[in-house]
Design an enzyme around this catalytic site. Sequence first.
Site, PDB file in Angstrom:
ATOM      1  N   PRO A  93       0.795  -1.229   0.000  1.00 28.05           N
ATOM      2  CG  PRO A  93      -0.072  -1.070   2.151  1.00 28.05           C
ATOM      3  CD  PRO A  93       0.571  -2.040   1.209  1.00 28.05           C
ATOM      4  CG  ASN A  94      -0.218   4.321   1.363  1.00 29.22           C
ATOM      5  OD1 ASN A  94      -1.182   4.907   0.864  1.00 29.22           O
ATOM      6  ND2 ASN A  94      -0.277   3.736   2.548  1.00 29.22           N
ATOM      7  NE  ARG A 139       4.149   6.604   1.626  1.00 31.39           N
ATOM      8  CZ  ARG A 139       4.373   5.360   2.013  1.00 31.39           C
ATOM      9  NH1 ARG A 139       4.799   4.477   1.140  1.00 31.39           N
ATOM     10  NH2 ARG A 139       4.173   5.000   3.247  1.00 31.39           N
ATOM     11  CE1 TYR A 166       9.103   4.830   3.045  1.00 29.02           C
ATOM     12  CE2 TYR A 166       7.550   6.657   3.017  1.00 29.02           C
ATOM     13  CZ  TYR A 166       8.038   5.511   3.608  1.00 29.02           C
ATOM     14  OH  TYR A 166       7.471   5.026   4.765  1.00 29.02           O
ATOM     15  CG  ASN A 177       8.292  -2.150   0.101  1.00 29.65           C
ATOM     16  OD1 ASN A 177       7.810  -2.323   1.230  1.00 29.65           O
ATOM     17  ND2 ASN A 177       8.885  -1.023  -0.258  1.00 29.65           N
ATOM     18  CB  ALA A 181       1.524   0.075   6.160  1.00 31.70           C
ATOM     19  CG  HIS A 238       5.309  -2.283  10.110  1.00 34.10           C
ATOM     20  ND1 HIS A 238       6.624  -2.664  10.150  1.00 34.10           N
ATOM     21  CD2 HIS A 238       5.250  -1.272   9.191  1.00 34.10           C
ATOM     22  CE1 HIS A 238       7.330  -1.913   9.301  1.00 34.10           C
ATOM     23  NE2 HIS A 238       6.514  -1.074   8.707  1.00 34.10           N
ATOM     24  CG  ASP A 275      -0.922 -17.296   8.386  1.00 35.40           C
ATOM     25  OD1 ASP A 275       0.150 -17.504   8.982  1.00 35.40           O
ATOM     26  OD2 ASP A 275      -2.010 -17.159   8.975  1.00 35.40           O
ATOM     27  CD  GLU A 294      10.524  -7.701   5.619  1.00 37.09           C
ATOM     28  OE1 GLU A 294      10.581  -8.852   6.111  1.00 37.09           O
ATOM     29  OE2 GLU A 294      10.403  -6.680   6.311  1.00 37.09           O
ATOM     30  CG  HIS A 313      11.241  -2.505   4.338  1.00 40.32           C
ATOM     31  ND1 HIS A 313       9.871  -2.402   4.330  1.00 40.32           N
ATOM     32  CD2 HIS A 313      11.527  -3.693   4.927  1.00 40.32           C
ATOM     33  CE1 HIS A 313       9.358  -3.480   4.902  1.00 40.32           C
ATOM     34  NE2 HIS A 313      10.343  -4.281   5.266  1.00 40.32           N
ATOM     35  CG  LEU A 314      11.673   2.292  -1.205  1.00 37.15           C
ATOM     36  CD1 LEU A 314      10.232   2.749  -1.207  1.00 37.15           C
ATOM     37  CD2 LEU A 314      12.404   2.778  -2.424  1.00 37.15           C
ATOM     38  CB  SER A 315      12.809   3.964   4.912  1.00 35.42           C
ATOM     39  OG  SER A 315      11.780   3.119   5.394  1.00 35.42           O
ATOM     40  NE  ARG A 357      10.601   5.588   8.555  1.00 35.42           N
ATOM     41  CZ  ARG A 357       9.603   5.526   7.667  1.00 35.42           C
ATOM     42  NH1 ARG A 357       9.607   4.571   6.741  1.00 35.42           N
ATOM     43  NH2 ARG A 357       8.629   6.399   7.702  1.00 35.42           N
TER      44      ARG A 357
HETATM   45  C1  DQA Z   1       8.340   0.873   3.662  1.00 31.61           C
HETATM   46  C2  DQA Z   1       8.431   1.082   5.187  1.00 31.61           C
HETATM   47  C3  DQA Z   1       7.083   0.893   5.846  1.00 31.61           C
HETATM   48  O1  DQA Z   1       7.183   1.105   7.252  1.00 31.61           O
HETATM   49  C4  DQA Z   1       6.076   1.885   5.310  1.00 31.61           C
HETATM   50  O2  DQA Z   1       4.804   1.646   5.860  1.00 31.61           O
HETATM   51  C5  DQA Z   1       6.024   1.913   3.819  1.00 31.61           C
HETATM   52  C6  DQA Z   1       7.268   1.761   3.052  1.00 31.61           C
HETATM   53  C7  DQA Z   1       9.663   1.183   2.957  1.00 31.61           C
HETATM   54  O3  DQA Z   1       9.793   0.786   1.797  1.00 31.61           O
HETATM   55  O4  DQA Z   1      10.551   1.830   3.522  1.00 31.61           O
HETATM   56  O5  DQA Z   1       4.987   2.150   3.232  1.00 31.61           O
HETATM   57  O6  DQA Z   1       8.033  -0.485   3.420  1.00 31.61           O
END
Ligand code: DQA
Length: 155
Positions: free
Chosen positions: A9-10, A17, A22, A74, A77, A80, A87, A98, A100-102, A107
């Site tokens: 998502p997002n 964003r 990011y 990725n 959210a 978490h 599952d 897995e 993550h950009l950040s 964080r």
């Molecule tokens: C993220 C980190 C997540 O905590 C966050 O909710 C995201 C992006 C990242 O790529 O850094 O949407 O997965």
Amino acid sequence: MKILILHGPNLNLLGSRETGIYGSKTLDEINSELRKRAGELGVDIQDICQSNSESELVDRIQAAQGRIDGIVINPAAYTHTSIALRDALLATGIPFVEVHLSNIHGRESFRQHSYLSDIATGVVAGFGSASYLLALQGLVTTLQREETDRKRSAP
Ligand code: DQA
């Protein structure tokens, strides 16, 4: 070797964003870089999917069983929160990395827990869009090594 790329998502908003966290690349730009790197690595990105819906991501993982050798995800959210994604990945047994950009470990405390990391082949976080390329490379290296090991131990 067939690879599936999943964005949670997002991530459709990348480029505008929270660019300080990011980066300024759009999801399309990241996907183009992934396709280029896949070509260099000689693997096939079968599909790329971004969804804001947890159920769609679960459906994509389930549908990948028997068709896909590895997943770069990725979970955003849902990292978490989602036992459902965990599952689905456990049920299919498809190796995944897995991404993550950040650097989620630097964080807010709620971002420092992942429902997926302990069952992942690997985790890449904190390198911006390069995290995806490193994840793809790591996944392919691992799958190739496993394939070589299987062939060596075959009678
Ligand atoms: C993220 C980190 C997540 O905590 C966050 O909710 C995201 C992006 C990242 O790529 O850094 O949407 O997965």
